[in-house]
Write a protein that holds these residues in place. Structure first.
Motif, PDB file in Angstrom:
ATOM      1  N   ASP A 323      50.937 -58.975   7.221  1.00 53.01           N
ATOM      2  CA  ASP A 323      49.849 -59.941   7.042  1.00 53.01           C
ATOM      3  C   ASP A 323      49.778 -60.891   8.240  1.00 53.01           C
ATOM      4  O   ASP A 323      50.790 -61.130   8.898  1.00 53.01           O
ATOM      5  CB  ASP A 323      50.136 -60.753   5.769  1.00 53.01           C
ATOM      6  N   ASP A 324      48.592 -61.426   8.469  1.00 57.79           N
ATOM      7  CA  ASP A 324      48.408 -62.484   9.484  1.00 57.79           C
ATOM      8  C   ASP A 324      48.951 -62.078  10.851  1.00 57.79           C
ATOM      9  O   ASP A 324      49.540 -62.894  11.568  1.00 57.79           O
ATOM     10  CB  ASP A 324      49.110 -63.785   9.065  1.00 57.79           C
ATOM     11  N   ASP A 346      44.817 -61.139  11.924  1.00 63.29           N
ATOM     12  CA  ASP A 346      44.526 -62.459  11.390  1.00 63.29           C
ATOM     13  C   ASP A 346      43.105 -62.921  11.746  1.00 63.29           C
ATOM     14  O   ASP A 346      42.555 -62.563  12.785  1.00 63.29           O
ATOM     15  CB  ASP A 346      45.538 -63.477  11.915  1.00 63.29           C
ATOM     16  N   GLU A 380      40.943 -59.350   8.907  1.00 62.50           N
ATOM     17  CA  GLU A 380      40.764 -60.352   7.852  1.00 62.50           C
ATOM     18  C   GLU A 380      39.696 -61.371   8.234  1.00 62.50           C
ATOM     19  O   GLU A 380      39.486 -61.628   9.418  1.00 62.50           O
ATOM     20  CB  GLU A 380      42.057 -61.140   7.658  1.00 62.50           C
TER      21      GLU A 380
HETATM   22 MG    MG Z   1      46.287 -62.871   6.004  1.00 60.55          MG
END
Ligand code: MG
Ligand code: C2E
Ligand code: MG
Length: 423
Positions: A323-324, A346, A380
Protein backbone atom coordinates in the motif's frame (compact mmCIF):
# COMPACT_ATOMS: atom_id res chain seq x y z
CA UNK A 1 16.65 12.18 45.61
CA UNK A 2 13.18 13.31 46.82
CA UNK A 3 10.49 10.84 45.79
CA UNK A 4 6.92 11.09 44.51
CA UNK A 5 5.27 11.04 47.94
CA UNK A 6 7.26 14.03 49.05
CA UNK A 7 6.40 15.98 45.90
CA UNK A 8 2.70 15.22 46.37
CA UNK A 9 2.70 16.26 50.02
CA UNK A 10 4.63 19.43 49.27
CA UNK A 11 2.25 20.41 46.46
CA UNK A 12 -0.76 19.74 48.70
CA UNK A 13 0.69 21.87 51.45
CA UNK A 14 1.58 24.76 49.14
CA UNK A 15 -1.81 24.70 47.44
CA UNK A 16 -3.61 24.65 50.78
CA UNK A 17 -1.64 27.56 52.14
CA UNK A 18 -1.80 29.49 48.86
CA UNK A 19 1.58 30.92 49.66
CA UNK A 20 3.19 30.71 46.19
CA UNK A 21 2.60 33.36 43.57
CA UNK A 22 3.24 30.97 40.72
CA UNK A 23 3.78 27.20 40.59
CA UNK A 24 4.86 24.91 37.79
CA UNK A 25 6.13 21.39 37.20
CA UNK A 26 8.68 20.41 34.59
CA UNK A 27 8.80 16.69 33.96
CA UNK A 28 11.64 14.87 32.23
CA UNK A 29 10.96 11.46 30.69
CA UNK A 30 14.08 9.36 30.23
CA UNK A 31 12.23 6.06 29.76
CA UNK A 32 13.93 5.42 26.42
CA UNK A 33 17.11 4.74 28.36
CA UNK A 34 15.72 1.22 28.47
CA UNK A 35 16.77 0.91 24.81
CA UNK A 36 20.35 1.55 25.85
CA UNK A 37 20.03 -1.03 28.62
CA UNK A 38 19.03 -3.57 25.98
CA UNK A 39 22.23 -2.85 24.05
CA UNK A 40 24.79 -2.11 26.72
CA UNK A 41 23.37 -3.71 29.84
CA UNK A 42 21.53 -2.67 32.95
CA UNK A 43 24.54 -1.16 34.72
CA UNK A 44 25.20 1.15 31.81
CA UNK A 45 21.72 2.67 31.90
CA UNK A 46 21.74 2.82 35.69
CA UNK A 47 24.96 4.74 35.58
CA UNK A 48 23.55 7.15 33.02
CA UNK A 49 20.48 7.82 35.19
CA UNK A 50 22.77 8.50 38.11
CA UNK A 51 24.80 10.96 36.06
CA UNK A 52 21.59 12.65 34.88
CA UNK A 53 20.42 12.99 38.49
CA UNK A 54 23.72 14.59 39.48
CA UNK A 55 23.77 16.97 36.54
CA UNK A 56 20.14 18.02 37.04
CA UNK A 57 20.51 18.54 40.78
CA UNK A 58 23.14 21.19 40.06
CA UNK A 59 20.26 23.37 38.82
CA UNK A 60 18.35 23.28 42.09
CA UNK A 61 17.79 26.59 43.88
CA UNK A 62 15.53 27.77 46.70
CA UNK A 63 12.68 28.09 44.20
CA UNK A 64 13.48 25.04 42.11
CA UNK A 65 13.39 21.57 43.67
CA UNK A 66 14.17 18.27 41.99
CA UNK A 67 12.29 15.00 42.48
CA UNK A 68 12.57 11.49 41.05
CA UNK A 69 9.04 10.11 41.11
CA UNK A 70 10.00 7.03 39.12
CA UNK A 71 13.25 5.43 38.13
CA UNK A 72 13.46 7.02 34.67
CA UNK A 73 11.59 10.22 35.40
CA UNK A 74 12.51 13.49 37.02
CA UNK A 75 10.34 16.44 37.99
CA UNK A 76 11.38 19.99 38.82
CA UNK A 77 8.95 21.88 41.03
CA UNK A 78 9.36 25.62 40.41
CA UNK A 79 7.61 28.39 42.29
CA UNK A 80 7.56 32.17 42.46
CA UNK A 81 9.00 32.37 38.95
CA UNK A 82 8.37 35.29 36.60
CA UNK A 83 6.58 33.97 33.52
CA UNK A 84 6.29 31.25 30.87
CA UNK A 85 9.47 32.43 29.19
CA UNK A 86 11.43 31.65 32.30
CA UNK A 87 10.09 28.08 32.18
CA UNK A 88 11.01 27.68 28.52
CA UNK A 89 14.49 29.09 29.16
CA UNK A 90 14.96 26.63 31.96
CA UNK A 91 13.92 23.78 29.66
CA UNK A 92 16.71 24.87 27.32
CA UNK A 93 19.13 24.62 30.22
CA UNK A 94 17.88 21.08 30.92
CA UNK A 95 18.35 20.16 27.26
CA UNK A 96 21.87 21.51 27.26
CA UNK A 97 22.72 19.65 30.46
CA UNK A 98 21.31 16.30 29.39
CA UNK A 99 22.37 16.80 25.77
CA UNK A 100 26.03 16.81 26.72
CA UNK A 101 25.45 13.64 28.72
CA UNK A 102 23.73 11.82 25.87
CA UNK A 103 25.98 12.91 23.00
CA UNK A 104 26.94 9.39 22.04
CA UNK A 105 23.68 7.66 22.99
CA UNK A 106 21.08 9.83 21.36
CA UNK A 107 17.62 8.86 22.54
CA UNK A 108 14.20 10.46 22.55
CA UNK A 109 13.72 12.59 25.69
CA UNK A 110 10.42 14.26 26.56
CA UNK A 111 10.11 17.41 28.63
CA UNK A 112 6.67 18.40 29.83
CA UNK A 113 5.55 21.67 31.40
CA UNK A 114 2.46 22.09 33.58
CA UNK A 115 1.58 25.43 35.10
CA UNK A 116 -0.55 25.29 38.21
CA UNK A 117 -3.73 27.30 38.01
CA UNK A 118 -4.27 29.68 40.93
CA UNK A 119 -7.72 28.18 41.51
CA UNK A 120 -6.40 24.67 41.96
CA UNK A 121 -6.36 23.19 45.43
CA UNK A 122 -5.06 20.14 47.27
CA UNK A 123 -7.56 17.86 45.59
CA UNK A 124 -6.07 18.63 42.19
CA UNK A 125 -2.61 17.31 42.98
CA UNK A 126 -3.18 13.81 41.57
CA UNK A 127 -4.51 15.31 38.35
CA UNK A 128 -1.43 17.56 38.18
CA UNK A 129 0.75 14.48 38.53
CA UNK A 130 -1.14 12.83 35.66
CA UNK A 131 -0.79 15.93 33.52
CA UNK A 132 2.95 16.15 34.00
CA UNK A 133 3.19 12.49 33.03
CA UNK A 134 1.10 13.03 29.89
CA UNK A 135 2.99 16.14 28.79
CA UNK A 136 6.44 14.68 29.36
CA UNK A 137 5.76 11.42 27.54
CA UNK A 138 3.80 13.00 24.71
CA UNK A 139 6.61 13.11 22.16
CA UNK A 140 8.73 10.26 23.42
CA UNK A 141 9.05 7.73 20.65
CA UNK A 142 10.93 4.57 19.91
CA UNK A 143 12.60 6.03 16.84
CA UNK A 144 13.12 9.64 17.93
CA UNK A 145 16.56 10.94 18.82
CA UNK A 146 15.79 14.35 20.19
CA UNK A 147 14.58 16.49 23.05
CA UNK A 148 10.98 17.64 22.69
CA UNK A 149 9.16 20.12 24.90
CA UNK A 150 5.40 19.88 25.43
CA UNK A 151 3.19 22.34 27.31
CA UNK A 152 0.11 20.91 29.00
CA UNK A 153 -2.62 23.23 27.73
CA UNK A 154 -6.28 23.04 26.78
CA UNK A 155 -5.42 21.78 23.33
CA UNK A 156 -3.42 18.86 24.70
CA UNK A 157 -6.14 18.17 27.24
CA UNK A 158 -8.75 17.97 24.47
CA UNK A 159 -6.49 15.72 22.42
CA UNK A 160 -5.80 13.40 25.32
CA UNK A 161 -9.48 13.19 26.19
CA UNK A 162 -10.40 12.41 22.60
CA UNK A 163 -7.73 9.71 22.42
CA UNK A 164 -9.09 8.19 25.60
CA UNK A 165 -12.64 8.22 24.24
CA UNK A 166 -11.49 6.57 21.02
CA UNK A 167 -9.59 4.00 23.06
CA UNK A 168 -12.71 3.29 25.11
CA UNK A 169 -14.81 2.90 21.97
CA UNK A 170 -12.25 0.50 20.52
CA UNK A 171 -12.11 -1.39 23.82
CA UNK A 172 -15.88 -1.91 23.68
CA UNK A 173 -15.70 -3.09 20.08
CA UNK A 174 -12.85 -5.47 20.93
CA UNK A 175 -14.97 -7.43 23.42
CA UNK A 176 -15.76 -10.97 22.23
CA UNK A 177 -19.51 -10.62 22.65
CA UNK A 178 -19.85 -7.10 21.22
CA UNK A 179 -22.66 -6.96 18.66
CA UNK A 180 -23.02 -3.25 17.86
CA UNK A 181 -22.29 -1.39 14.64
CA UNK A 182 -19.82 1.25 15.74
CA UNK A 183 -17.18 -0.44 13.64
CA UNK A 184 -18.18 -1.11 10.05
CA UNK A 185 -16.61 -1.39 6.63
CA UNK A 186 -17.03 0.52 3.42
CA UNK A 187 -15.96 -0.88 0.09
CA UNK A 188 -14.24 1.02 -2.69
CA UNK A 189 -14.31 -0.53 -6.17
CA UNK A 190 -11.07 -1.32 -7.97
CA UNK A 191 -11.35 -1.43 -11.77
CA UNK A 192 -9.26 -3.43 -14.18
CA UNK A 193 -8.02 -0.87 -16.72
CA UNK A 194 -7.24 -3.47 -19.36
CA UNK A 195 -10.70 -5.06 -19.43
CA UNK A 196 -12.92 -2.45 -17.81
CA UNK A 197 -14.27 -5.08 -15.44
CA UNK A 198 -14.46 -4.84 -11.67
CA UNK A 199 -11.47 -6.49 -10.02
CA UNK A 200 -12.73 -6.13 -6.48
CA UNK A 201 -13.19 -3.82 -3.50
CA UNK A 202 -10.88 -2.39 -0.90
CA UNK A 203 -12.40 -2.80 2.57
CA UNK A 204 -11.97 0.41 4.56
CA UNK A 205 -12.67 0.46 8.29
CA UNK A 206 -15.04 3.07 9.73
CA UNK A 207 -15.64 4.03 13.35
CA UNK A 208 -18.74 5.94 14.28
CA UNK A 209 -20.09 6.28 17.80
CA UNK A 210 -22.90 8.30 19.29
CA UNK A 211 -20.46 10.27 21.42
CA UNK A 212 -17.68 10.84 18.89
CA UNK A 213 -19.49 10.85 15.56
CA UNK A 214 -17.42 9.57 12.63
CA UNK A 215 -13.72 9.04 13.41
CA UNK A 216 -11.40 8.70 10.40
CA UNK A 217 -9.24 5.55 10.21
CA UNK A 218 -6.10 7.67 10.05
CA UNK A 219 -7.01 8.75 13.57
CA UNK A 220 -8.25 5.54 15.18
CA UNK A 221 -5.95 2.95 13.56
CA UNK A 222 -2.77 4.44 15.11
CA UNK A 223 -4.52 4.48 18.52
CA UNK A 224 -5.54 0.87 18.02
CA UNK A 225 -1.94 0.03 17.15
CA UNK A 226 -0.50 1.88 20.12
CA UNK A 227 -2.85 0.13 22.55
CA UNK A 228 -2.56 -3.27 20.81
CA UNK A 229 -6.34 -3.20 20.37
CA UNK A 230 -5.53 -3.62 16.68
CA UNK A 231 -5.43 -7.39 17.25
CA UNK A 232 -9.08 -7.89 18.25
CA UNK A 233 -10.31 -4.93 16.18
CA UNK A 234 -8.33 -6.06 13.12
CA UNK A 235 -9.80 -9.53 13.45
CA UNK A 236 -13.31 -8.07 13.46
CA UNK A 237 -12.43 -6.21 10.26
CA UNK A 238 -11.28 -9.47 8.67
CA UNK A 239 -14.47 -11.27 9.73
CA UNK A 240 -16.67 -8.47 8.35
CA UNK A 241 -14.77 -8.49 5.06
CA UNK A 242 -15.21 -12.27 4.83
CA UNK A 243 -18.95 -11.92 5.48
CA UNK A 244 -19.08 -9.45 2.61
CA UNK A 245 -17.28 -11.96 0.38
CA UNK A 246 -19.90 -14.56 1.28
CA UNK A 247 -22.65 -12.11 0.46
CA UNK A 248 -21.06 -11.43 -2.92
CA UNK A 249 -21.02 -15.15 -3.48
CA UNK A 250 -24.73 -15.41 -2.67
CA UNK A 251 -25.37 -12.77 -5.33
CA UNK A 252 -23.41 -14.84 -7.84
CA UNK A 253 -20.18 -12.84 -7.82
CA UNK A 254 -17.61 -15.48 -7.02
CA UNK A 255 -14.58 -13.90 -8.65
CA UNK A 256 -14.70 -10.47 -7.06
CA UNK A 257 -11.81 -9.90 -4.68
CA UNK A 258 -11.73 -8.01 -1.40
CA UNK A 259 -8.53 -6.34 -0.27
CA UNK A 260 -8.05 -5.94 3.48
CA UNK A 261 -5.65 -3.49 5.13
CA UNK A 262 -3.50 -5.24 7.70
CA UNK A 263 -1.16 -3.41 10.01
CA UNK A 264 2.38 -4.72 10.39
CA UNK A 265 1.72 -5.25 14.10
CA UNK A 266 -1.07 -7.68 13.18
CA UNK A 267 1.07 -9.44 10.63
CA UNK A 268 3.86 -10.03 13.14
CA UNK A 269 1.56 -11.64 15.68
CA UNK A 270 2.80 -15.25 15.91
CA UNK A 271 -0.59 -16.84 15.19
CA UNK A 272 -1.65 -14.41 12.44
CA UNK A 273 -1.45 -16.88 9.55
CA UNK A 274 -3.00 -19.79 11.43
CA UNK A 275 -5.86 -17.59 12.63
CA UNK A 276 -6.36 -16.37 9.07
CA UNK A 277 -6.60 -19.96 7.72
CA UNK A 278 -8.92 -20.92 10.56
CA UNK A 279 -11.29 -18.05 9.75
CA UNK A 280 -11.16 -18.77 6.01
CA UNK A 281 -11.89 -22.39 6.70
CA UNK A 282 -14.77 -21.72 9.12
CA UNK A 283 -16.35 -19.14 6.81
CA UNK A 284 -15.65 -21.10 3.63
CA UNK A 285 -13.66 -18.36 2.00
CA UNK A 286 -11.78 -18.98 -1.23
CA UNK A 287 -8.26 -17.67 -0.50
CA UNK A 288 -7.95 -16.50 -4.09
CA UNK A 289 -10.57 -13.85 -3.39
CA UNK A 290 -8.57 -12.35 -0.53
CA UNK A 291 -5.85 -9.76 -0.98
CA UNK A 292 -3.90 -8.31 1.93
CA UNK A 293 -2.65 -4.73 1.82
CA UNK A 294 0.32 -3.82 3.95
CA UNK A 295 1.88 -0.41 4.06
CA UNK A 296 5.35 0.32 2.98
CA UNK A 297 6.46 0.70 6.60
CA UNK A 298 7.19 -3.05 6.48
CA UNK A 299 10.55 -1.93 5.16
CA UNK A 300 11.49 -0.51 8.55
CA UNK A 301 10.41 -3.54 10.54
CA UNK A 302 11.70 -7.03 10.67
CA UNK A 303 11.97 -7.45 6.92
CA UNK A 304 12.95 -11.11 6.72
CA UNK A 305 10.25 -12.43 9.01
CA UNK A 306 7.66 -10.30 7.24
CA UNK A 307 8.76 -11.57 3.88
CA UNK A 308 8.46 -15.17 5.00
CA UNK A 309 4.96 -14.55 6.40
CA UNK A 310 3.95 -12.98 3.08
CA UNK A 311 5.41 -15.89 1.19
CA UNK A 312 3.47 -18.33 3.33
CA UNK A 313 0.22 -16.44 2.75
CA UNK A 314 0.84 -16.44 -0.98
CA UNK A 315 1.45 -20.16 -0.97
CA UNK A 316 -1.94 -20.51 0.69
CA UNK A 317 -3.45 -18.69 -2.31
CA UNK A 318 -3.90 -15.16 -0.97
CA UNK A 319 -2.62 -12.13 -2.82
CA UNK A 320 -0.47 -9.40 -1.34
CA UNK A 321 -0.35 -5.69 -2.16
CA UNK A 322 2.08 -3.03 -0.95
CA UNK A 323 0.00 0.00 0.00
CA UNK A 324 0.97 3.66 -0.44
CA UNK A 325 4.00 2.76 -2.52
CA UNK A 326 6.55 5.53 -2.92
CA UNK A 327 5.63 7.61 0.09
CA UNK A 328 7.89 6.47 2.85
CA UNK A 329 10.48 3.90 3.34
CA UNK A 330 10.90 2.25 -0.02
CA UNK A 331 14.15 0.80 -0.97
CA UNK A 332 14.25 -0.59 -4.46
CA UNK A 333 16.76 -3.20 -3.37
CA UNK A 334 14.28 -4.55 -0.85
CA UNK A 335 11.39 -4.11 -3.22
CA UNK A 336 13.13 -6.62 -5.44
CA UNK A 337 13.25 -9.22 -2.68
CA UNK A 338 9.71 -8.67 -1.46
CA UNK A 339 7.28 -11.35 -2.56
CA UNK A 340 4.13 -9.44 -3.48
CA UNK A 341 1.55 -9.39 -6.27
CA UNK A 342 0.53 -5.74 -6.39
CA UNK A 343 2.07 -2.37 -5.91
CA UNK A 344 -0.46 0.29 -4.97
CA UNK A 345 0.83 3.58 -6.34
CA UNK A 346 0.12 6.27 -3.78
CA UNK A 347 -2.25 9.14 -4.54
CA UNK A 348 0.76 11.47 -4.36
CA UNK A 349 2.05 10.18 -7.70
CA UNK A 350 -1.43 10.20 -9.21
CA UNK A 351 -1.88 13.85 -8.17
CA UNK A 352 1.37 14.63 -10.00
CA UNK A 353 -0.46 13.78 -13.22
CA UNK A 354 -2.44 17.01 -12.94
CA UNK A 355 0.56 19.25 -13.55
CA UNK A 356 1.25 20.90 -16.88
CA UNK A 357 4.39 19.02 -17.84
CA UNK A 358 3.53 15.33 -17.83
CA UNK A 359 6.95 14.44 -19.25
CA UNK A 360 8.40 15.06 -15.84
CA UNK A 361 6.03 12.71 -14.03
CA UNK A 362 7.78 9.55 -12.86
CA UNK A 363 4.51 7.67 -12.41
CA UNK A 364 5.12 5.76 -15.64
CA UNK A 365 8.55 4.72 -14.37
CA UNK A 366 7.03 3.32 -11.20
CA UNK A 367 4.69 1.26 -13.36
CA UNK A 368 7.65 -0.03 -15.44
CA UNK A 369 9.67 -0.93 -12.36
CA UNK A 370 6.78 -2.86 -10.84
CA UNK A 371 6.24 -4.74 -14.07
CA UNK A 372 9.93 -5.59 -14.32
CA UNK A 373 9.73 -6.99 -10.80
CA UNK A 374 6.82 -9.15 -11.89
CA UNK A 375 4.20 -7.16 -9.98
CA UNK A 376 1.02 -5.50 -11.15
CA UNK A 377 0.05 -1.95 -10.31
CA UNK A 378 -3.03 -0.38 -8.76
CA UNK A 379 -3.19 3.42 -8.86
CA UNK A 380 -4.91 5.01 -5.85
CA UNK A 381 -6.87 8.24 -5.60
CA UNK A 382 -7.76 8.67 -9.27
CA UNK A 383 -10.13 11.64 -9.40
CA UNK A 384 -9.84 13.02 -12.93
CA UNK A 385 -10.16 11.70 -16.42
CA UNK A 386 -6.72 12.89 -17.52
CA UNK A 387 -5.16 10.80 -14.77
CA UNK A 388 -7.03 7.75 -15.99
CA UNK A 389 -5.90 8.48 -19.55
CA UNK A 390 -2.23 8.70 -18.56
CA UNK A 391 -2.41 5.55 -16.46
CA UNK A 392 -4.07 3.64 -19.28
CA UNK A 393 -1.48 4.83 -21.79
CA UNK A 394 1.37 3.80 -19.54
CA UNK A 395 0.10 0.32 -18.83
CA UNK A 396 -1.17 0.66 -15.26
CA UNK A 397 -3.18 -2.46 -14.50
CA UNK A 398 -5.88 -1.25 -12.12
CA UNK A 399 -7.25 1.94 -10.66
CA UNK A 400 -9.25 3.05 -7.66
CA UNK A 401 -10.55 6.50 -6.80
CA UNK A 402 -13.45 8.93 -6.61
CA UNK A 403 -13.58 9.06 -10.43
CA UNK A 404 -14.86 5.48 -10.35
CA UNK A 405 -16.56 5.59 -6.96
CA UNK A 406 -16.19 6.68 -3.36
CA UNK A 407 -16.10 3.94 -0.71
CA UNK A 408 -19.60 2.44 -0.51
CA UNK A 409 -21.75 0.76 2.10
CA UNK A 410 -22.27 -2.95 1.56
CA UNK A 411 -25.65 -2.69 -0.19
CA UNK A 412 -24.43 0.09 -2.46
CA UNK A 413 -21.33 -1.91 -3.34
CA UNK A 414 -23.54 -4.77 -4.53
CA UNK A 415 -25.68 -2.24 -6.38
CA UNK A 416 -22.53 -0.94 -8.05
CA UNK A 417 -21.70 -4.45 -9.29
CA UNK A 418 -25.21 -4.92 -10.67
CA UNK A 419 -25.18 -1.59 -12.46
CA UNK A 420 -21.75 -2.27 -13.91
CA UNK A 421 -22.94 -5.63 -15.26
CA UNK A 422 -25.79 -3.94 -17.14
CA UNK A 423 -23.38 -1.43 -18.69
MG1 MG B 1 -3.09 3.58 0.06
P1 C2E C 1 -5.37 3.42 2.19
O1 C2E C 1 -5.37 1.96 2.44
O2 C2E C 1 -4.30 3.96 1.32
O3 C2E C 1 -6.80 3.73 1.62
C1 C2E C 1 -7.05 4.68 0.65
C2 C2E C 1 -7.61 5.94 1.26
O4 C2E C 1 -7.79 6.90 0.23
C3 C2E C 1 -8.97 5.74 1.89
O5 C2E C 1 -9.05 6.66 2.96
C4 C2E C 1 -9.92 6.15 0.78
O6 C2E C 1 -11.18 6.55 1.23
C5 C2E C 1 -9.15 7.32 0.19
N1 C2E C 1 -9.46 7.55 -1.22
C6 C2E C 1 -9.78 6.66 -2.17
N2 C2E C 1 -9.98 7.23 -3.38
C7 C2E C 1 -9.75 8.55 -3.20
C8 C2E C 1 -9.77 9.70 -4.08
O7 C2E C 1 -10.03 9.61 -5.28
N3 C2E C 1 -9.47 10.90 -3.53
C9 C2E C 1 -9.15 11.04 -2.21
N4 C2E C 1 -8.87 12.26 -1.75
N5 C2E C 1 -9.12 10.00 -1.36
C10 C2E C 1 -9.41 8.76 -1.85
P2 C2E C 1 -9.60 6.23 4.37
O8 C2E C 1 -10.77 5.35 4.22
O9 C2E C 1 -9.74 7.49 5.16
O10 C2E C 1 -8.44 5.35 4.97
C11 C2E C 1 -7.23 5.91 5.33
C12 C2E C 1 -6.24 4.85 5.67
O11 C2E C 1 -6.57 4.18 6.88
C13 C2E C 1 -6.12 3.75 4.64
O12 C2E C 1 -5.32 4.20 3.58
C14 C2E C 1 -5.46 2.66 5.44
O13 C2E C 1 -4.07 2.84 5.51
C15 C2E C 1 -6.04 2.88 6.82
N6 C2E C 1 -7.09 1.87 7.06
C16 C2E C 1 -8.38 1.89 6.68
N7 C2E C 1 -9.01 0.77 7.09
C17 C2E C 1 -8.09 0.02 7.73
C18 C2E C 1 -8.11 -1.27 8.38
O14 C2E C 1 -9.11 -1.98 8.43
N8 C2E C 1 -6.94 -1.70 8.95
C19 C2E C 1 -5.79 -0.98 8.90
N9 C2E C 1 -4.70 -1.46 9.48
N10 C2E C 1 -5.73 0.23 8.29
C20 C2E C 1 -6.86 0.72 7.70
MG1 MG D 1 -5.15 0.35 1.53
Amino acid sequence: MYNREYLVSLLKKDLALKKRSKMALIGIDLSMIQLLAANYGFMYSQNLIKKAAEALSRHCTDNRLLFQPRENRFVFYLFDYKDKNELVDFCDVIIETLGSLFVTDRISVGIGIVEVDQNQNEEDVESLMTRILIASERYVSLFGKDFEICFYDEELEALVNREREIMEALGTIAADDYAGNDLFLQYQPIINLKTGSIFGFEALARLKTEKLGPVPPLEFIPIAEKTKLIHPVGEKVIIKAFRFLNKLNEHGYDEIKVTINISVIQLLQPDFTSRMYELMNDMQINPENVCIEITESVFTSDFDSINSILEELREAGLQIAIDDFGTGYSSLARENELKVDYMKIDKYFVDKLLVANLNKAITSDIISISHKLGQRTIAEGVEHHIQLQYLKEHGCDKIQGYLISRPLDEEDAIGFLQKHKQL
